[in-house]
Structure formats: C-alpha cells, structure tokens
Design an enzyme around this catalytic site. Structure first.
Site, mmCIF file in Angstrom:
data_model
loop_
_atom_site.group_PDB
_atom_site.id
_atom_site.type_symbol
_atom_site.label_atom_id
_atom_site.label_comp_id
_atom_site.label_asym_id
_atom_site.label_seq_id
_atom_site.Cartn_x
_atom_site.Cartn_y
_atom_site.Cartn_z
ATOM 1 C CE LYS A 80 -4.381 1.274 2.132
ATOM 2 N NZ LYS A 80 -5.522 0.714 2.845
ATOM 3 N NE ARG A 131 -22.136 -5.085 3.225
ATOM 4 C CZ ARG A 131 -21.096 -5.191 2.403
ATOM 5 N NH1 ARG A 131 -19.992 -5.771 2.821
ATOM 6 N NH2 ARG A 131 -21.149 -4.726 1.193
ATOM 7 C CD GLU A 167 -19.496 -3.428 8.010
ATOM 8 O OE1 GLU A 167 -19.539 -4.517 7.374
ATOM 9 O OE2 GLU A 167 -18.680 -2.524 7.744
HETATM 10 C C1 LIG Z 1 -19.013 -2.722 4.250
HETATM 11 C C2 LIG Z 1 -17.879 -1.754 4.413
HETATM 12 N N1 LIG Z 1 -17.357 -1.545 5.637
HETATM 13 C C3 LIG Z 1 -16.332 -0.689 5.792
HETATM 14 C C4 LIG Z 1 -15.801 -0.019 4.730
HETATM 15 C C5 LIG Z 1 -14.706 1.014 4.913
HETATM 16 N N2 LIG Z 1 -13.488 0.637 4.210
HETATM 17 C C6 LIG Z 1 -13.150 1.168 3.022
HETATM 18 S S1 LIG Z 1 -11.735 0.566 2.423
HETATM 19 C C7 LIG Z 1 -11.520 -0.418 3.754
HETATM 20 C C8 LIG Z 1 -10.315 -1.284 3.848
HETATM 21 C C9 LIG Z 1 -10.227 -2.188 2.705
HETATM 22 O O1 LIG Z 1 -9.066 -2.922 2.815
HETATM 23 P P1 LIG Z 1 -8.585 -3.795 1.591
HETATM 24 O O2 LIG Z 1 -9.725 -4.519 1.007
HETATM 25 O O3 LIG Z 1 -7.438 -4.620 2.047
HETATM 26 O O4 LIG Z 1 -8.137 -2.733 0.524
HETATM 27 P P2 LIG Z 1 -6.851 -1.769 0.548
HETATM 28 O O5 LIG Z 1 -7.369 -0.411 0.948
HETATM 29 O O6 LIG Z 1 -5.865 -2.303 1.509
HETATM 30 O O7 LIG Z 1 -6.368 -1.787 -0.840
HETATM 31 C C10 LIG Z 1 -12.562 -0.261 4.666
HETATM 32 C C11 LIG Z 1 -12.670 -0.935 5.966
HETATM 33 C C12 LIG Z 1 -16.381 -0.262 3.470
HETATM 34 N N3 LIG Z 1 -15.966 0.370 2.374
HETATM 35 N N4 LIG Z 1 -17.395 -1.125 3.339
#
Ligand SMILES: Cc1ncc(C[n+]2csc(CCOP(=O)(O)OP(=O)(O)O)c2C)c(N)n1
Length: 640
Positions: free
Chosen positions: A285, A399, A371
C-alpha cells in the site's frame, strides 16, 4: 540531466486498446508515469491514495492482458480505481475527483463502460463478477468476470458466500486477491494470519510453477505429461488450501509490482485455466511514494497535499471531531464501568474506537469488515450482561440490518449503536451517505433512537446509552467536527423520549432532530425579523417521540415544521402519524416536514449537498412562509 529524454507513454494511452499496442518492455515506464500522474492528481484533490498506488502495476497488467471492457473488471470498494480511471478515458477529468460535478472517488456505472459495476461498500466484487461471468455463459459470450479484492475486504462473509458459489462460472471467473497486509488499519483475524502464513512460507511463485499449476486443467495428454514431473508435484503442494477447498485454482503468491511476472501469470490464467482461478498478488500500500510508504495508514485517505513533502493541507479544526468525542467519552465511562465494551468493523480511527482501545484494549474489538457479525457478536455480549457499543457508520450498518432486527431488537437486547457519519457526508457521495438510519431504526419495536444536535449532546447521549439496560438504543451524529460548544464535565442522563425547547415563540414551531439545530436557530432569527415568533425544539429522540411536547406545540402554534438529516420515513413521518392518530391536524394546523430528497445525491461539499437537499436555514424559512401562504416569498427573499 538526461541528454536523451524519454518520450512520455501515458500521453499515448487514452483507453486500454492504446495500452495493448505497447510492447511488454514499455509497460514499466508506463506504470511509473501512471503512478506520478496519480500522485499529482490526488495531491490537488485529496482522496484515497495508498490503495491506488499499490495497484498501479496490477491495473496496467489487467488491462493489458484482459479484453476490457468486454471482460468485466470489478474493483472491490473502488477506492483503488484512480489509476484505472486515468487509463480508461478519464485522465482529463482526474483532477475533478470527489468534487461537485466531478469524477466519483469510486467506480460508477454511469461514469464509464470500464466501470461495469459501482462500489464503495466492500466485499461485493466476487458476487458481481460472478454475475457477469454466468450471464456471459448463459448467453454464450466469451467475456470473463474479473474481481480485484483486497485482503481487508476478504474479511467479510459476503466474499466467501460468493466463492462458495463460484464453480458454476468455470474459467469465466478470475479473482485477484490484492494482499497488501493492510485494511484501513492493520488487518485483523484468522484470514489475515492465514494469508501472512502463505506469503511467508514460500518465495514468490516461479512462472514455471504457474504454468504447471494451470496445466492441471489442460487437455488430458498434456496434463499427463506434466504430471510426470517432480516439479508438478511440488506445484501441487503450494499454499492456498482454503481457496482450493472452495473450488478455486489458487495461484500465488506473486509479486504485484513485478510486471515481468504479472503479465505472463495473467496470460496463463486467461488462456489455460478451466475453472475459476484465484491469483494471490502481494502488493505494498502506498508503493512508490515515500511519504505514503512511511505513514502508518499508508495514506489510505488524504487531504490535498504537497507532492514534494507529502505534507497534507489540513484545515485548522475549531472543534473536536464527533468520533473522538464519542471514543473519549466512552473510554472515560468505561474507567468506572467494567461492562462497557466497544466494537468496530475495521474502522477503529474512523469511529473513535481507537481512543477506547488505548484505554481498555481488552474490551475493544475490531472484527474486520464484518458489520453483520459485529452486531450479532454485540447481541451475544449483551445477552451475557455486558454493555456493548457497536460503533458503525450509518451507511455500513445497513449491511447488518437483519442482525439489528432479528438478533437485537426482537430479543430486546441492550446493544448500543453509536452511529457515525449520519446525514450527508460530502466527497464520498451517495454510497456513504447516512440517509436511512432514522427510517430503518425508528420503525423497529423496542428500539430507542437519538440524534445529537452538537458534541455536548453526544456526550450526554453516550452516557444515556451506557445506562440504558432495558433494550437496544441508537444515537447518531455526523461526519466532521463539532460546532464548538463546550463539552460537559459531567455527562447528563437524558430522560428517554424527552426533547427540549431551545427557543420560545408563539406562531411557528420548528422541531429539529440532530445537527440541523443550528440552521433551525438561524431560520428562527430570520422569521422573527419578519414578525413571526418562532419556537425551536431539539427533539433529541426520533423514538420514542416526545408526544407531550409535540402535542403541546401543535396545539399552540400555527405552523409546525420538522427538520432532520434523514430520508423520508423518519422523524417527519412519525410526527405526521402521531398528529393524524391524535386528530391534531383536524383544526387546520399546518405541518411541514423537511428531510432529505427522495434521490441519491452525488458527492459535493456537505454545505452544497444540504443546500441541494433544501435543509439549510433559507429553506426552513421558505417552507414556513409558504405554509403561511406568503407564497411570494421564496428562498431568495429568505436569504436576503
Ligand atoms: C461494508 C464496508 N465496511 C467498511 C468499509 C470502509 N473501508 C473502506 S476501504 C476499507 C479497507 C479495505 O481494505 P482492503 O480490502 O485490504 O483494501 P486496501 O485499501 O488495503 O487496498 C474499509 C474498511 C467499506 N468500504 N465497506
């Protein structure tokens, strides 16, 4: 200085078809230019940075190898899709990201044929890609469904529900697991440990191994030949059992920044695999931008920043953020109450649960992007006598709605819902707007629903919720900083179902719920200047309604107007229902309800969004004047 400047390649790539004209040896340069363009663009707009930087090479490789847009590329969450936008015809608008009228910060179907599926909530990509794959299979089309999903998003149950169902798709489904060992915060749980084990237990996959691996699904003679070799047997023993059990060909781990490795692996999968394939790609990242690589959150989301120093241009805060008021208040309450615990679904800093976790690490739970599990887990804790606070954004709690109904409300369990990002949220747009929680919660028997008018009220509501053991209770508050009121030294326990009068008048009564109170008070000043004596009440509760107060105001005022930062079906609907049930409208009382419009509002600054929604002071004045049949007076006059 170089005497032989390199000709920029990015200028020659408007859409992926242009990219496919390049030689493999040119892709490194293109990726470097794409990364630089993204850094420059996000420096001027702010937005999601770290995730996009991590997938620059992957973006180039996917569009180079697969036949987008006929092959449907679905980015999970969509926050990492900025490089994708740049090379799919949107480079000229990339500096409008997340601004009113500009590009969305996520994928969006209406924006481009290269965004076949919109996202922003996580873990939907495999299901959607499977849908594309199966639709193509049924129609006899060759197109594939390609999902790119992060290791954080893989913590959600929905990803497994989709994988469990994937065999049907055959080789039309390709899942690329983008493992950067980060969610927004460090990833949590068993899956994250499992992926780390795979990555640490073997070197990046050799190309030869990929070919052998996939050859398991080659026509029989070739398969037999391959089977004879020892190497093939070694290939069989590689990690990924979990995915294999779910019916995928697991390929990996491979270095997601090495184009020489990515391209042939993707080509192999495209051409040779027969079943659904999961390619485990390891990325970093924030890759390629030192300030991002060095930061703890890898610059997940940033303000505008100085590209040279990486320093973010943050507006000076005049008041604490709501999430921190909540987290710090809860941490203090938990000092003397061992039953209080806090749950976050992968948003520890976004919800302020990080503040609580610092003080009470054993009672703070980050459940990952889960969630649904978080809510039922809280219900279990509550059933065993704990006082759980589920801190979840309004939009993400959607959700877990069945869990709220079935596991919490029906059993009348005292789960506390701290609902952050209520109302309109600005740059994240419709997918993140907290528009519906009043509507979906206040319709539930047993549920108590509060909304904080300012940060001091949030302190009182957190305390009130802690003491409420008789059933579920929710309190909502917006994104951003408070209004600057002093925080109470000693929190007050609010009487359930009782509002307060903030300003006394005689002709017009504004019933406010939440932080529109400031606009209601401004409107009252303007109405007063027009000779219309105005009462302003902060109802505090959408459920139970303060029926005594509302009845009293309805029987003594000529116009009653509700204002809320929520959709139709919320406070206004409950007040109207009460008024009609009690016959309070029979004597000619004028009731008006101001609420969010019945549409999904695009991203913009919150102020402009509220203006478009008709929820600022001039709109309140306008609605009152119209109700009083001063119909010539419009918003323009009210603004004057
Ligand atoms: C249902 C839901 N809960 C929380 C989030 C907030 N959120 C956005 S990106 C993220 C992290 C995602 O991590 P990853 O899939 O590893 O992607 P990266 O940002 O590391 O590329 C979160 C928790 C979301 N988008 N959707």
């Amino acid at each position: 200085m170089s005497s032989n400047p390199v000709t920029p390649l990015l200028d020659t790539v408007d859409v992926p078809a242009d990219l496919r004209k390049l030689a493999p040896g040119q892709l490194r340069q293109l990726a470097d230019e794409l990364r630089a363009e993204m850094i420059s663009a996000v420096g001027s707009t702010g937005g999601h940075l770290g995730s996009g930087l991590g997938v620059v090479e992957l973006t180039v490789a996917i569009h180079y190898v697969f036949n987008t847009p006929d092959d449907k590329l679905v980015w999970d969450v969509g926050h990492q899709a900025y490089p994708h936008k740049i090379i799919t015809g949107r480079r000229d608008r990339i500096r409008t990201l997340r601004q009113g009228g500009g590009l969305s910060g996520f994928t969006k179907r209406s924006e481009s044929e290269y965004d076949p599926f919109g996202a922003a909530h996580s873990s939907t990509s495999i299901s959607a890609a499977l849908g594309f794959a199966i639709a193509n299979k049924l129609a006899g089309n060759p197109g594939k469904g390609i999902a790119v999903i992060g290791d954080g998003a893989m913590s959600a149950g929905m990803a497994y529900e989709a994988m469990n169902n994937a065999a049907e798709a055959g080789n039309r489904l390709v899942v690329i697991l983008n493992d950067n060992d980060m969610s927004i915060a460090p990833p949590v749980g068993g899956l994250s440990a499992y992926l780390a084990k795979i990555v640490s237990s073997r070197p990046f996959l050799e190309l030869r191994e990929v070919a052998k691996r996939i050859s398991r699904k080659l026509p029989e003679p070739l398969h037999k030949a391959a089977k004879k070799t020892d190497e093939f047997a070694r290939g069989m023993a590689m990690g990924g059992t979990l995915f294999e059990e779910l019916g995928f060909y697991y390929v990996g781990p491979i270095d997601g920044h090495n184009l020489d490795q990515l391209i042939p692996v993707l080509e192999n999968v495209r051409d040779a695999a027969e079943g659904p394939c999961l390619i485990h790609v390891v990325t970093q990242k924030g890759k390629g931008y030192a300030p991002a690589e060095a930061s703890a959150d890898k610059y997940h989301g940033v303000q505008k920043f100085d590209v040279i120093t990486g320093e973010q241009i943050k507006p000076a805060a005049t008041a604490p953020a709501y999430q921190n008021v909540f987290g710090e208040t809860l941490a203090k309450l938990a000092d003397s109450d061992p039953k209080i615990c806090a749950i976050t679904a992968a948003m520890p800093s976004g919800t302020g649960v990080d503040k609580f976790a610092k003080a009470h690490p054993d009672r703070a739970f980050d459940v990952g992007i889960a969630e649904q599990h978080g809510v039922t887990f809280a219900a279990g804790l509550a059933a065993q006598g704990m006082r759980p606070f589920c801190a979840i954004y309004s939009t993400f709690l959607q959700r877990a709605y069945d869990q709220v109904v079935h596991d919490v409300a029906i059993q009348n369990l005292p789960v506390r819902f701290a609902i952050d990002r209520a109302g309109l949220v600005g740059a994240d747009g419709a997918t993140h707007a907290g528009s519906f929680d009043i509507t979906y919660l206040a319709s539930l028997p047993n549920m108590v629903v509060m909304a904080a008018a300012d940060e001091a009220e949030l302190v009182h509501m957190t305390y009130t919720a802690a003491l409420h053991d008789s059933g579920p209770i929710a309190f909502r508050y917006p994104r951003g900083n408070g209004v600057g009121v002093e925080l109470p030294e000693v929190p007050q326990q609010l009487e359930i179902g009782k509002g307060r009068i903030v300003r006394h008048g005689t002709k017009v009564a504004i019933l406010s719920l939440g932080t529109r109170l400031a606009e209601a008070l401004k409107a009252a000043d303007q109405l007063e200047a027009k000779g219309l004596s105005t009462t302003v009440a902060d109802l505090r509760f959408a459920k139970p309604l303060d029926t005594d107060l509302i009845r009293q105001l309805m029987t003594t005022h000529e116009v009653v107007l509700t204002v809320e930062e929520g959709s139709i079906g919320g406070l206004g609907a409950h007040v109207l229902t009460m008024a009609s049930d009690e016959g309070l409208t029979d004597a000619g009382l004028k009731i008006r309800t101001l609420r969010l419009p019945d549409l999904f509002q695009d991203h913009d600054s919150p102020d402009k969004q509220y203006d478009a929604a008709g929820l600022n002071a001039p709109h309140i004045v306008d609605a009152v004047l119209k109700a009083l049949r001063h119909n010539s007076a419009g918003v323009e006059e009210a603004r004057a």
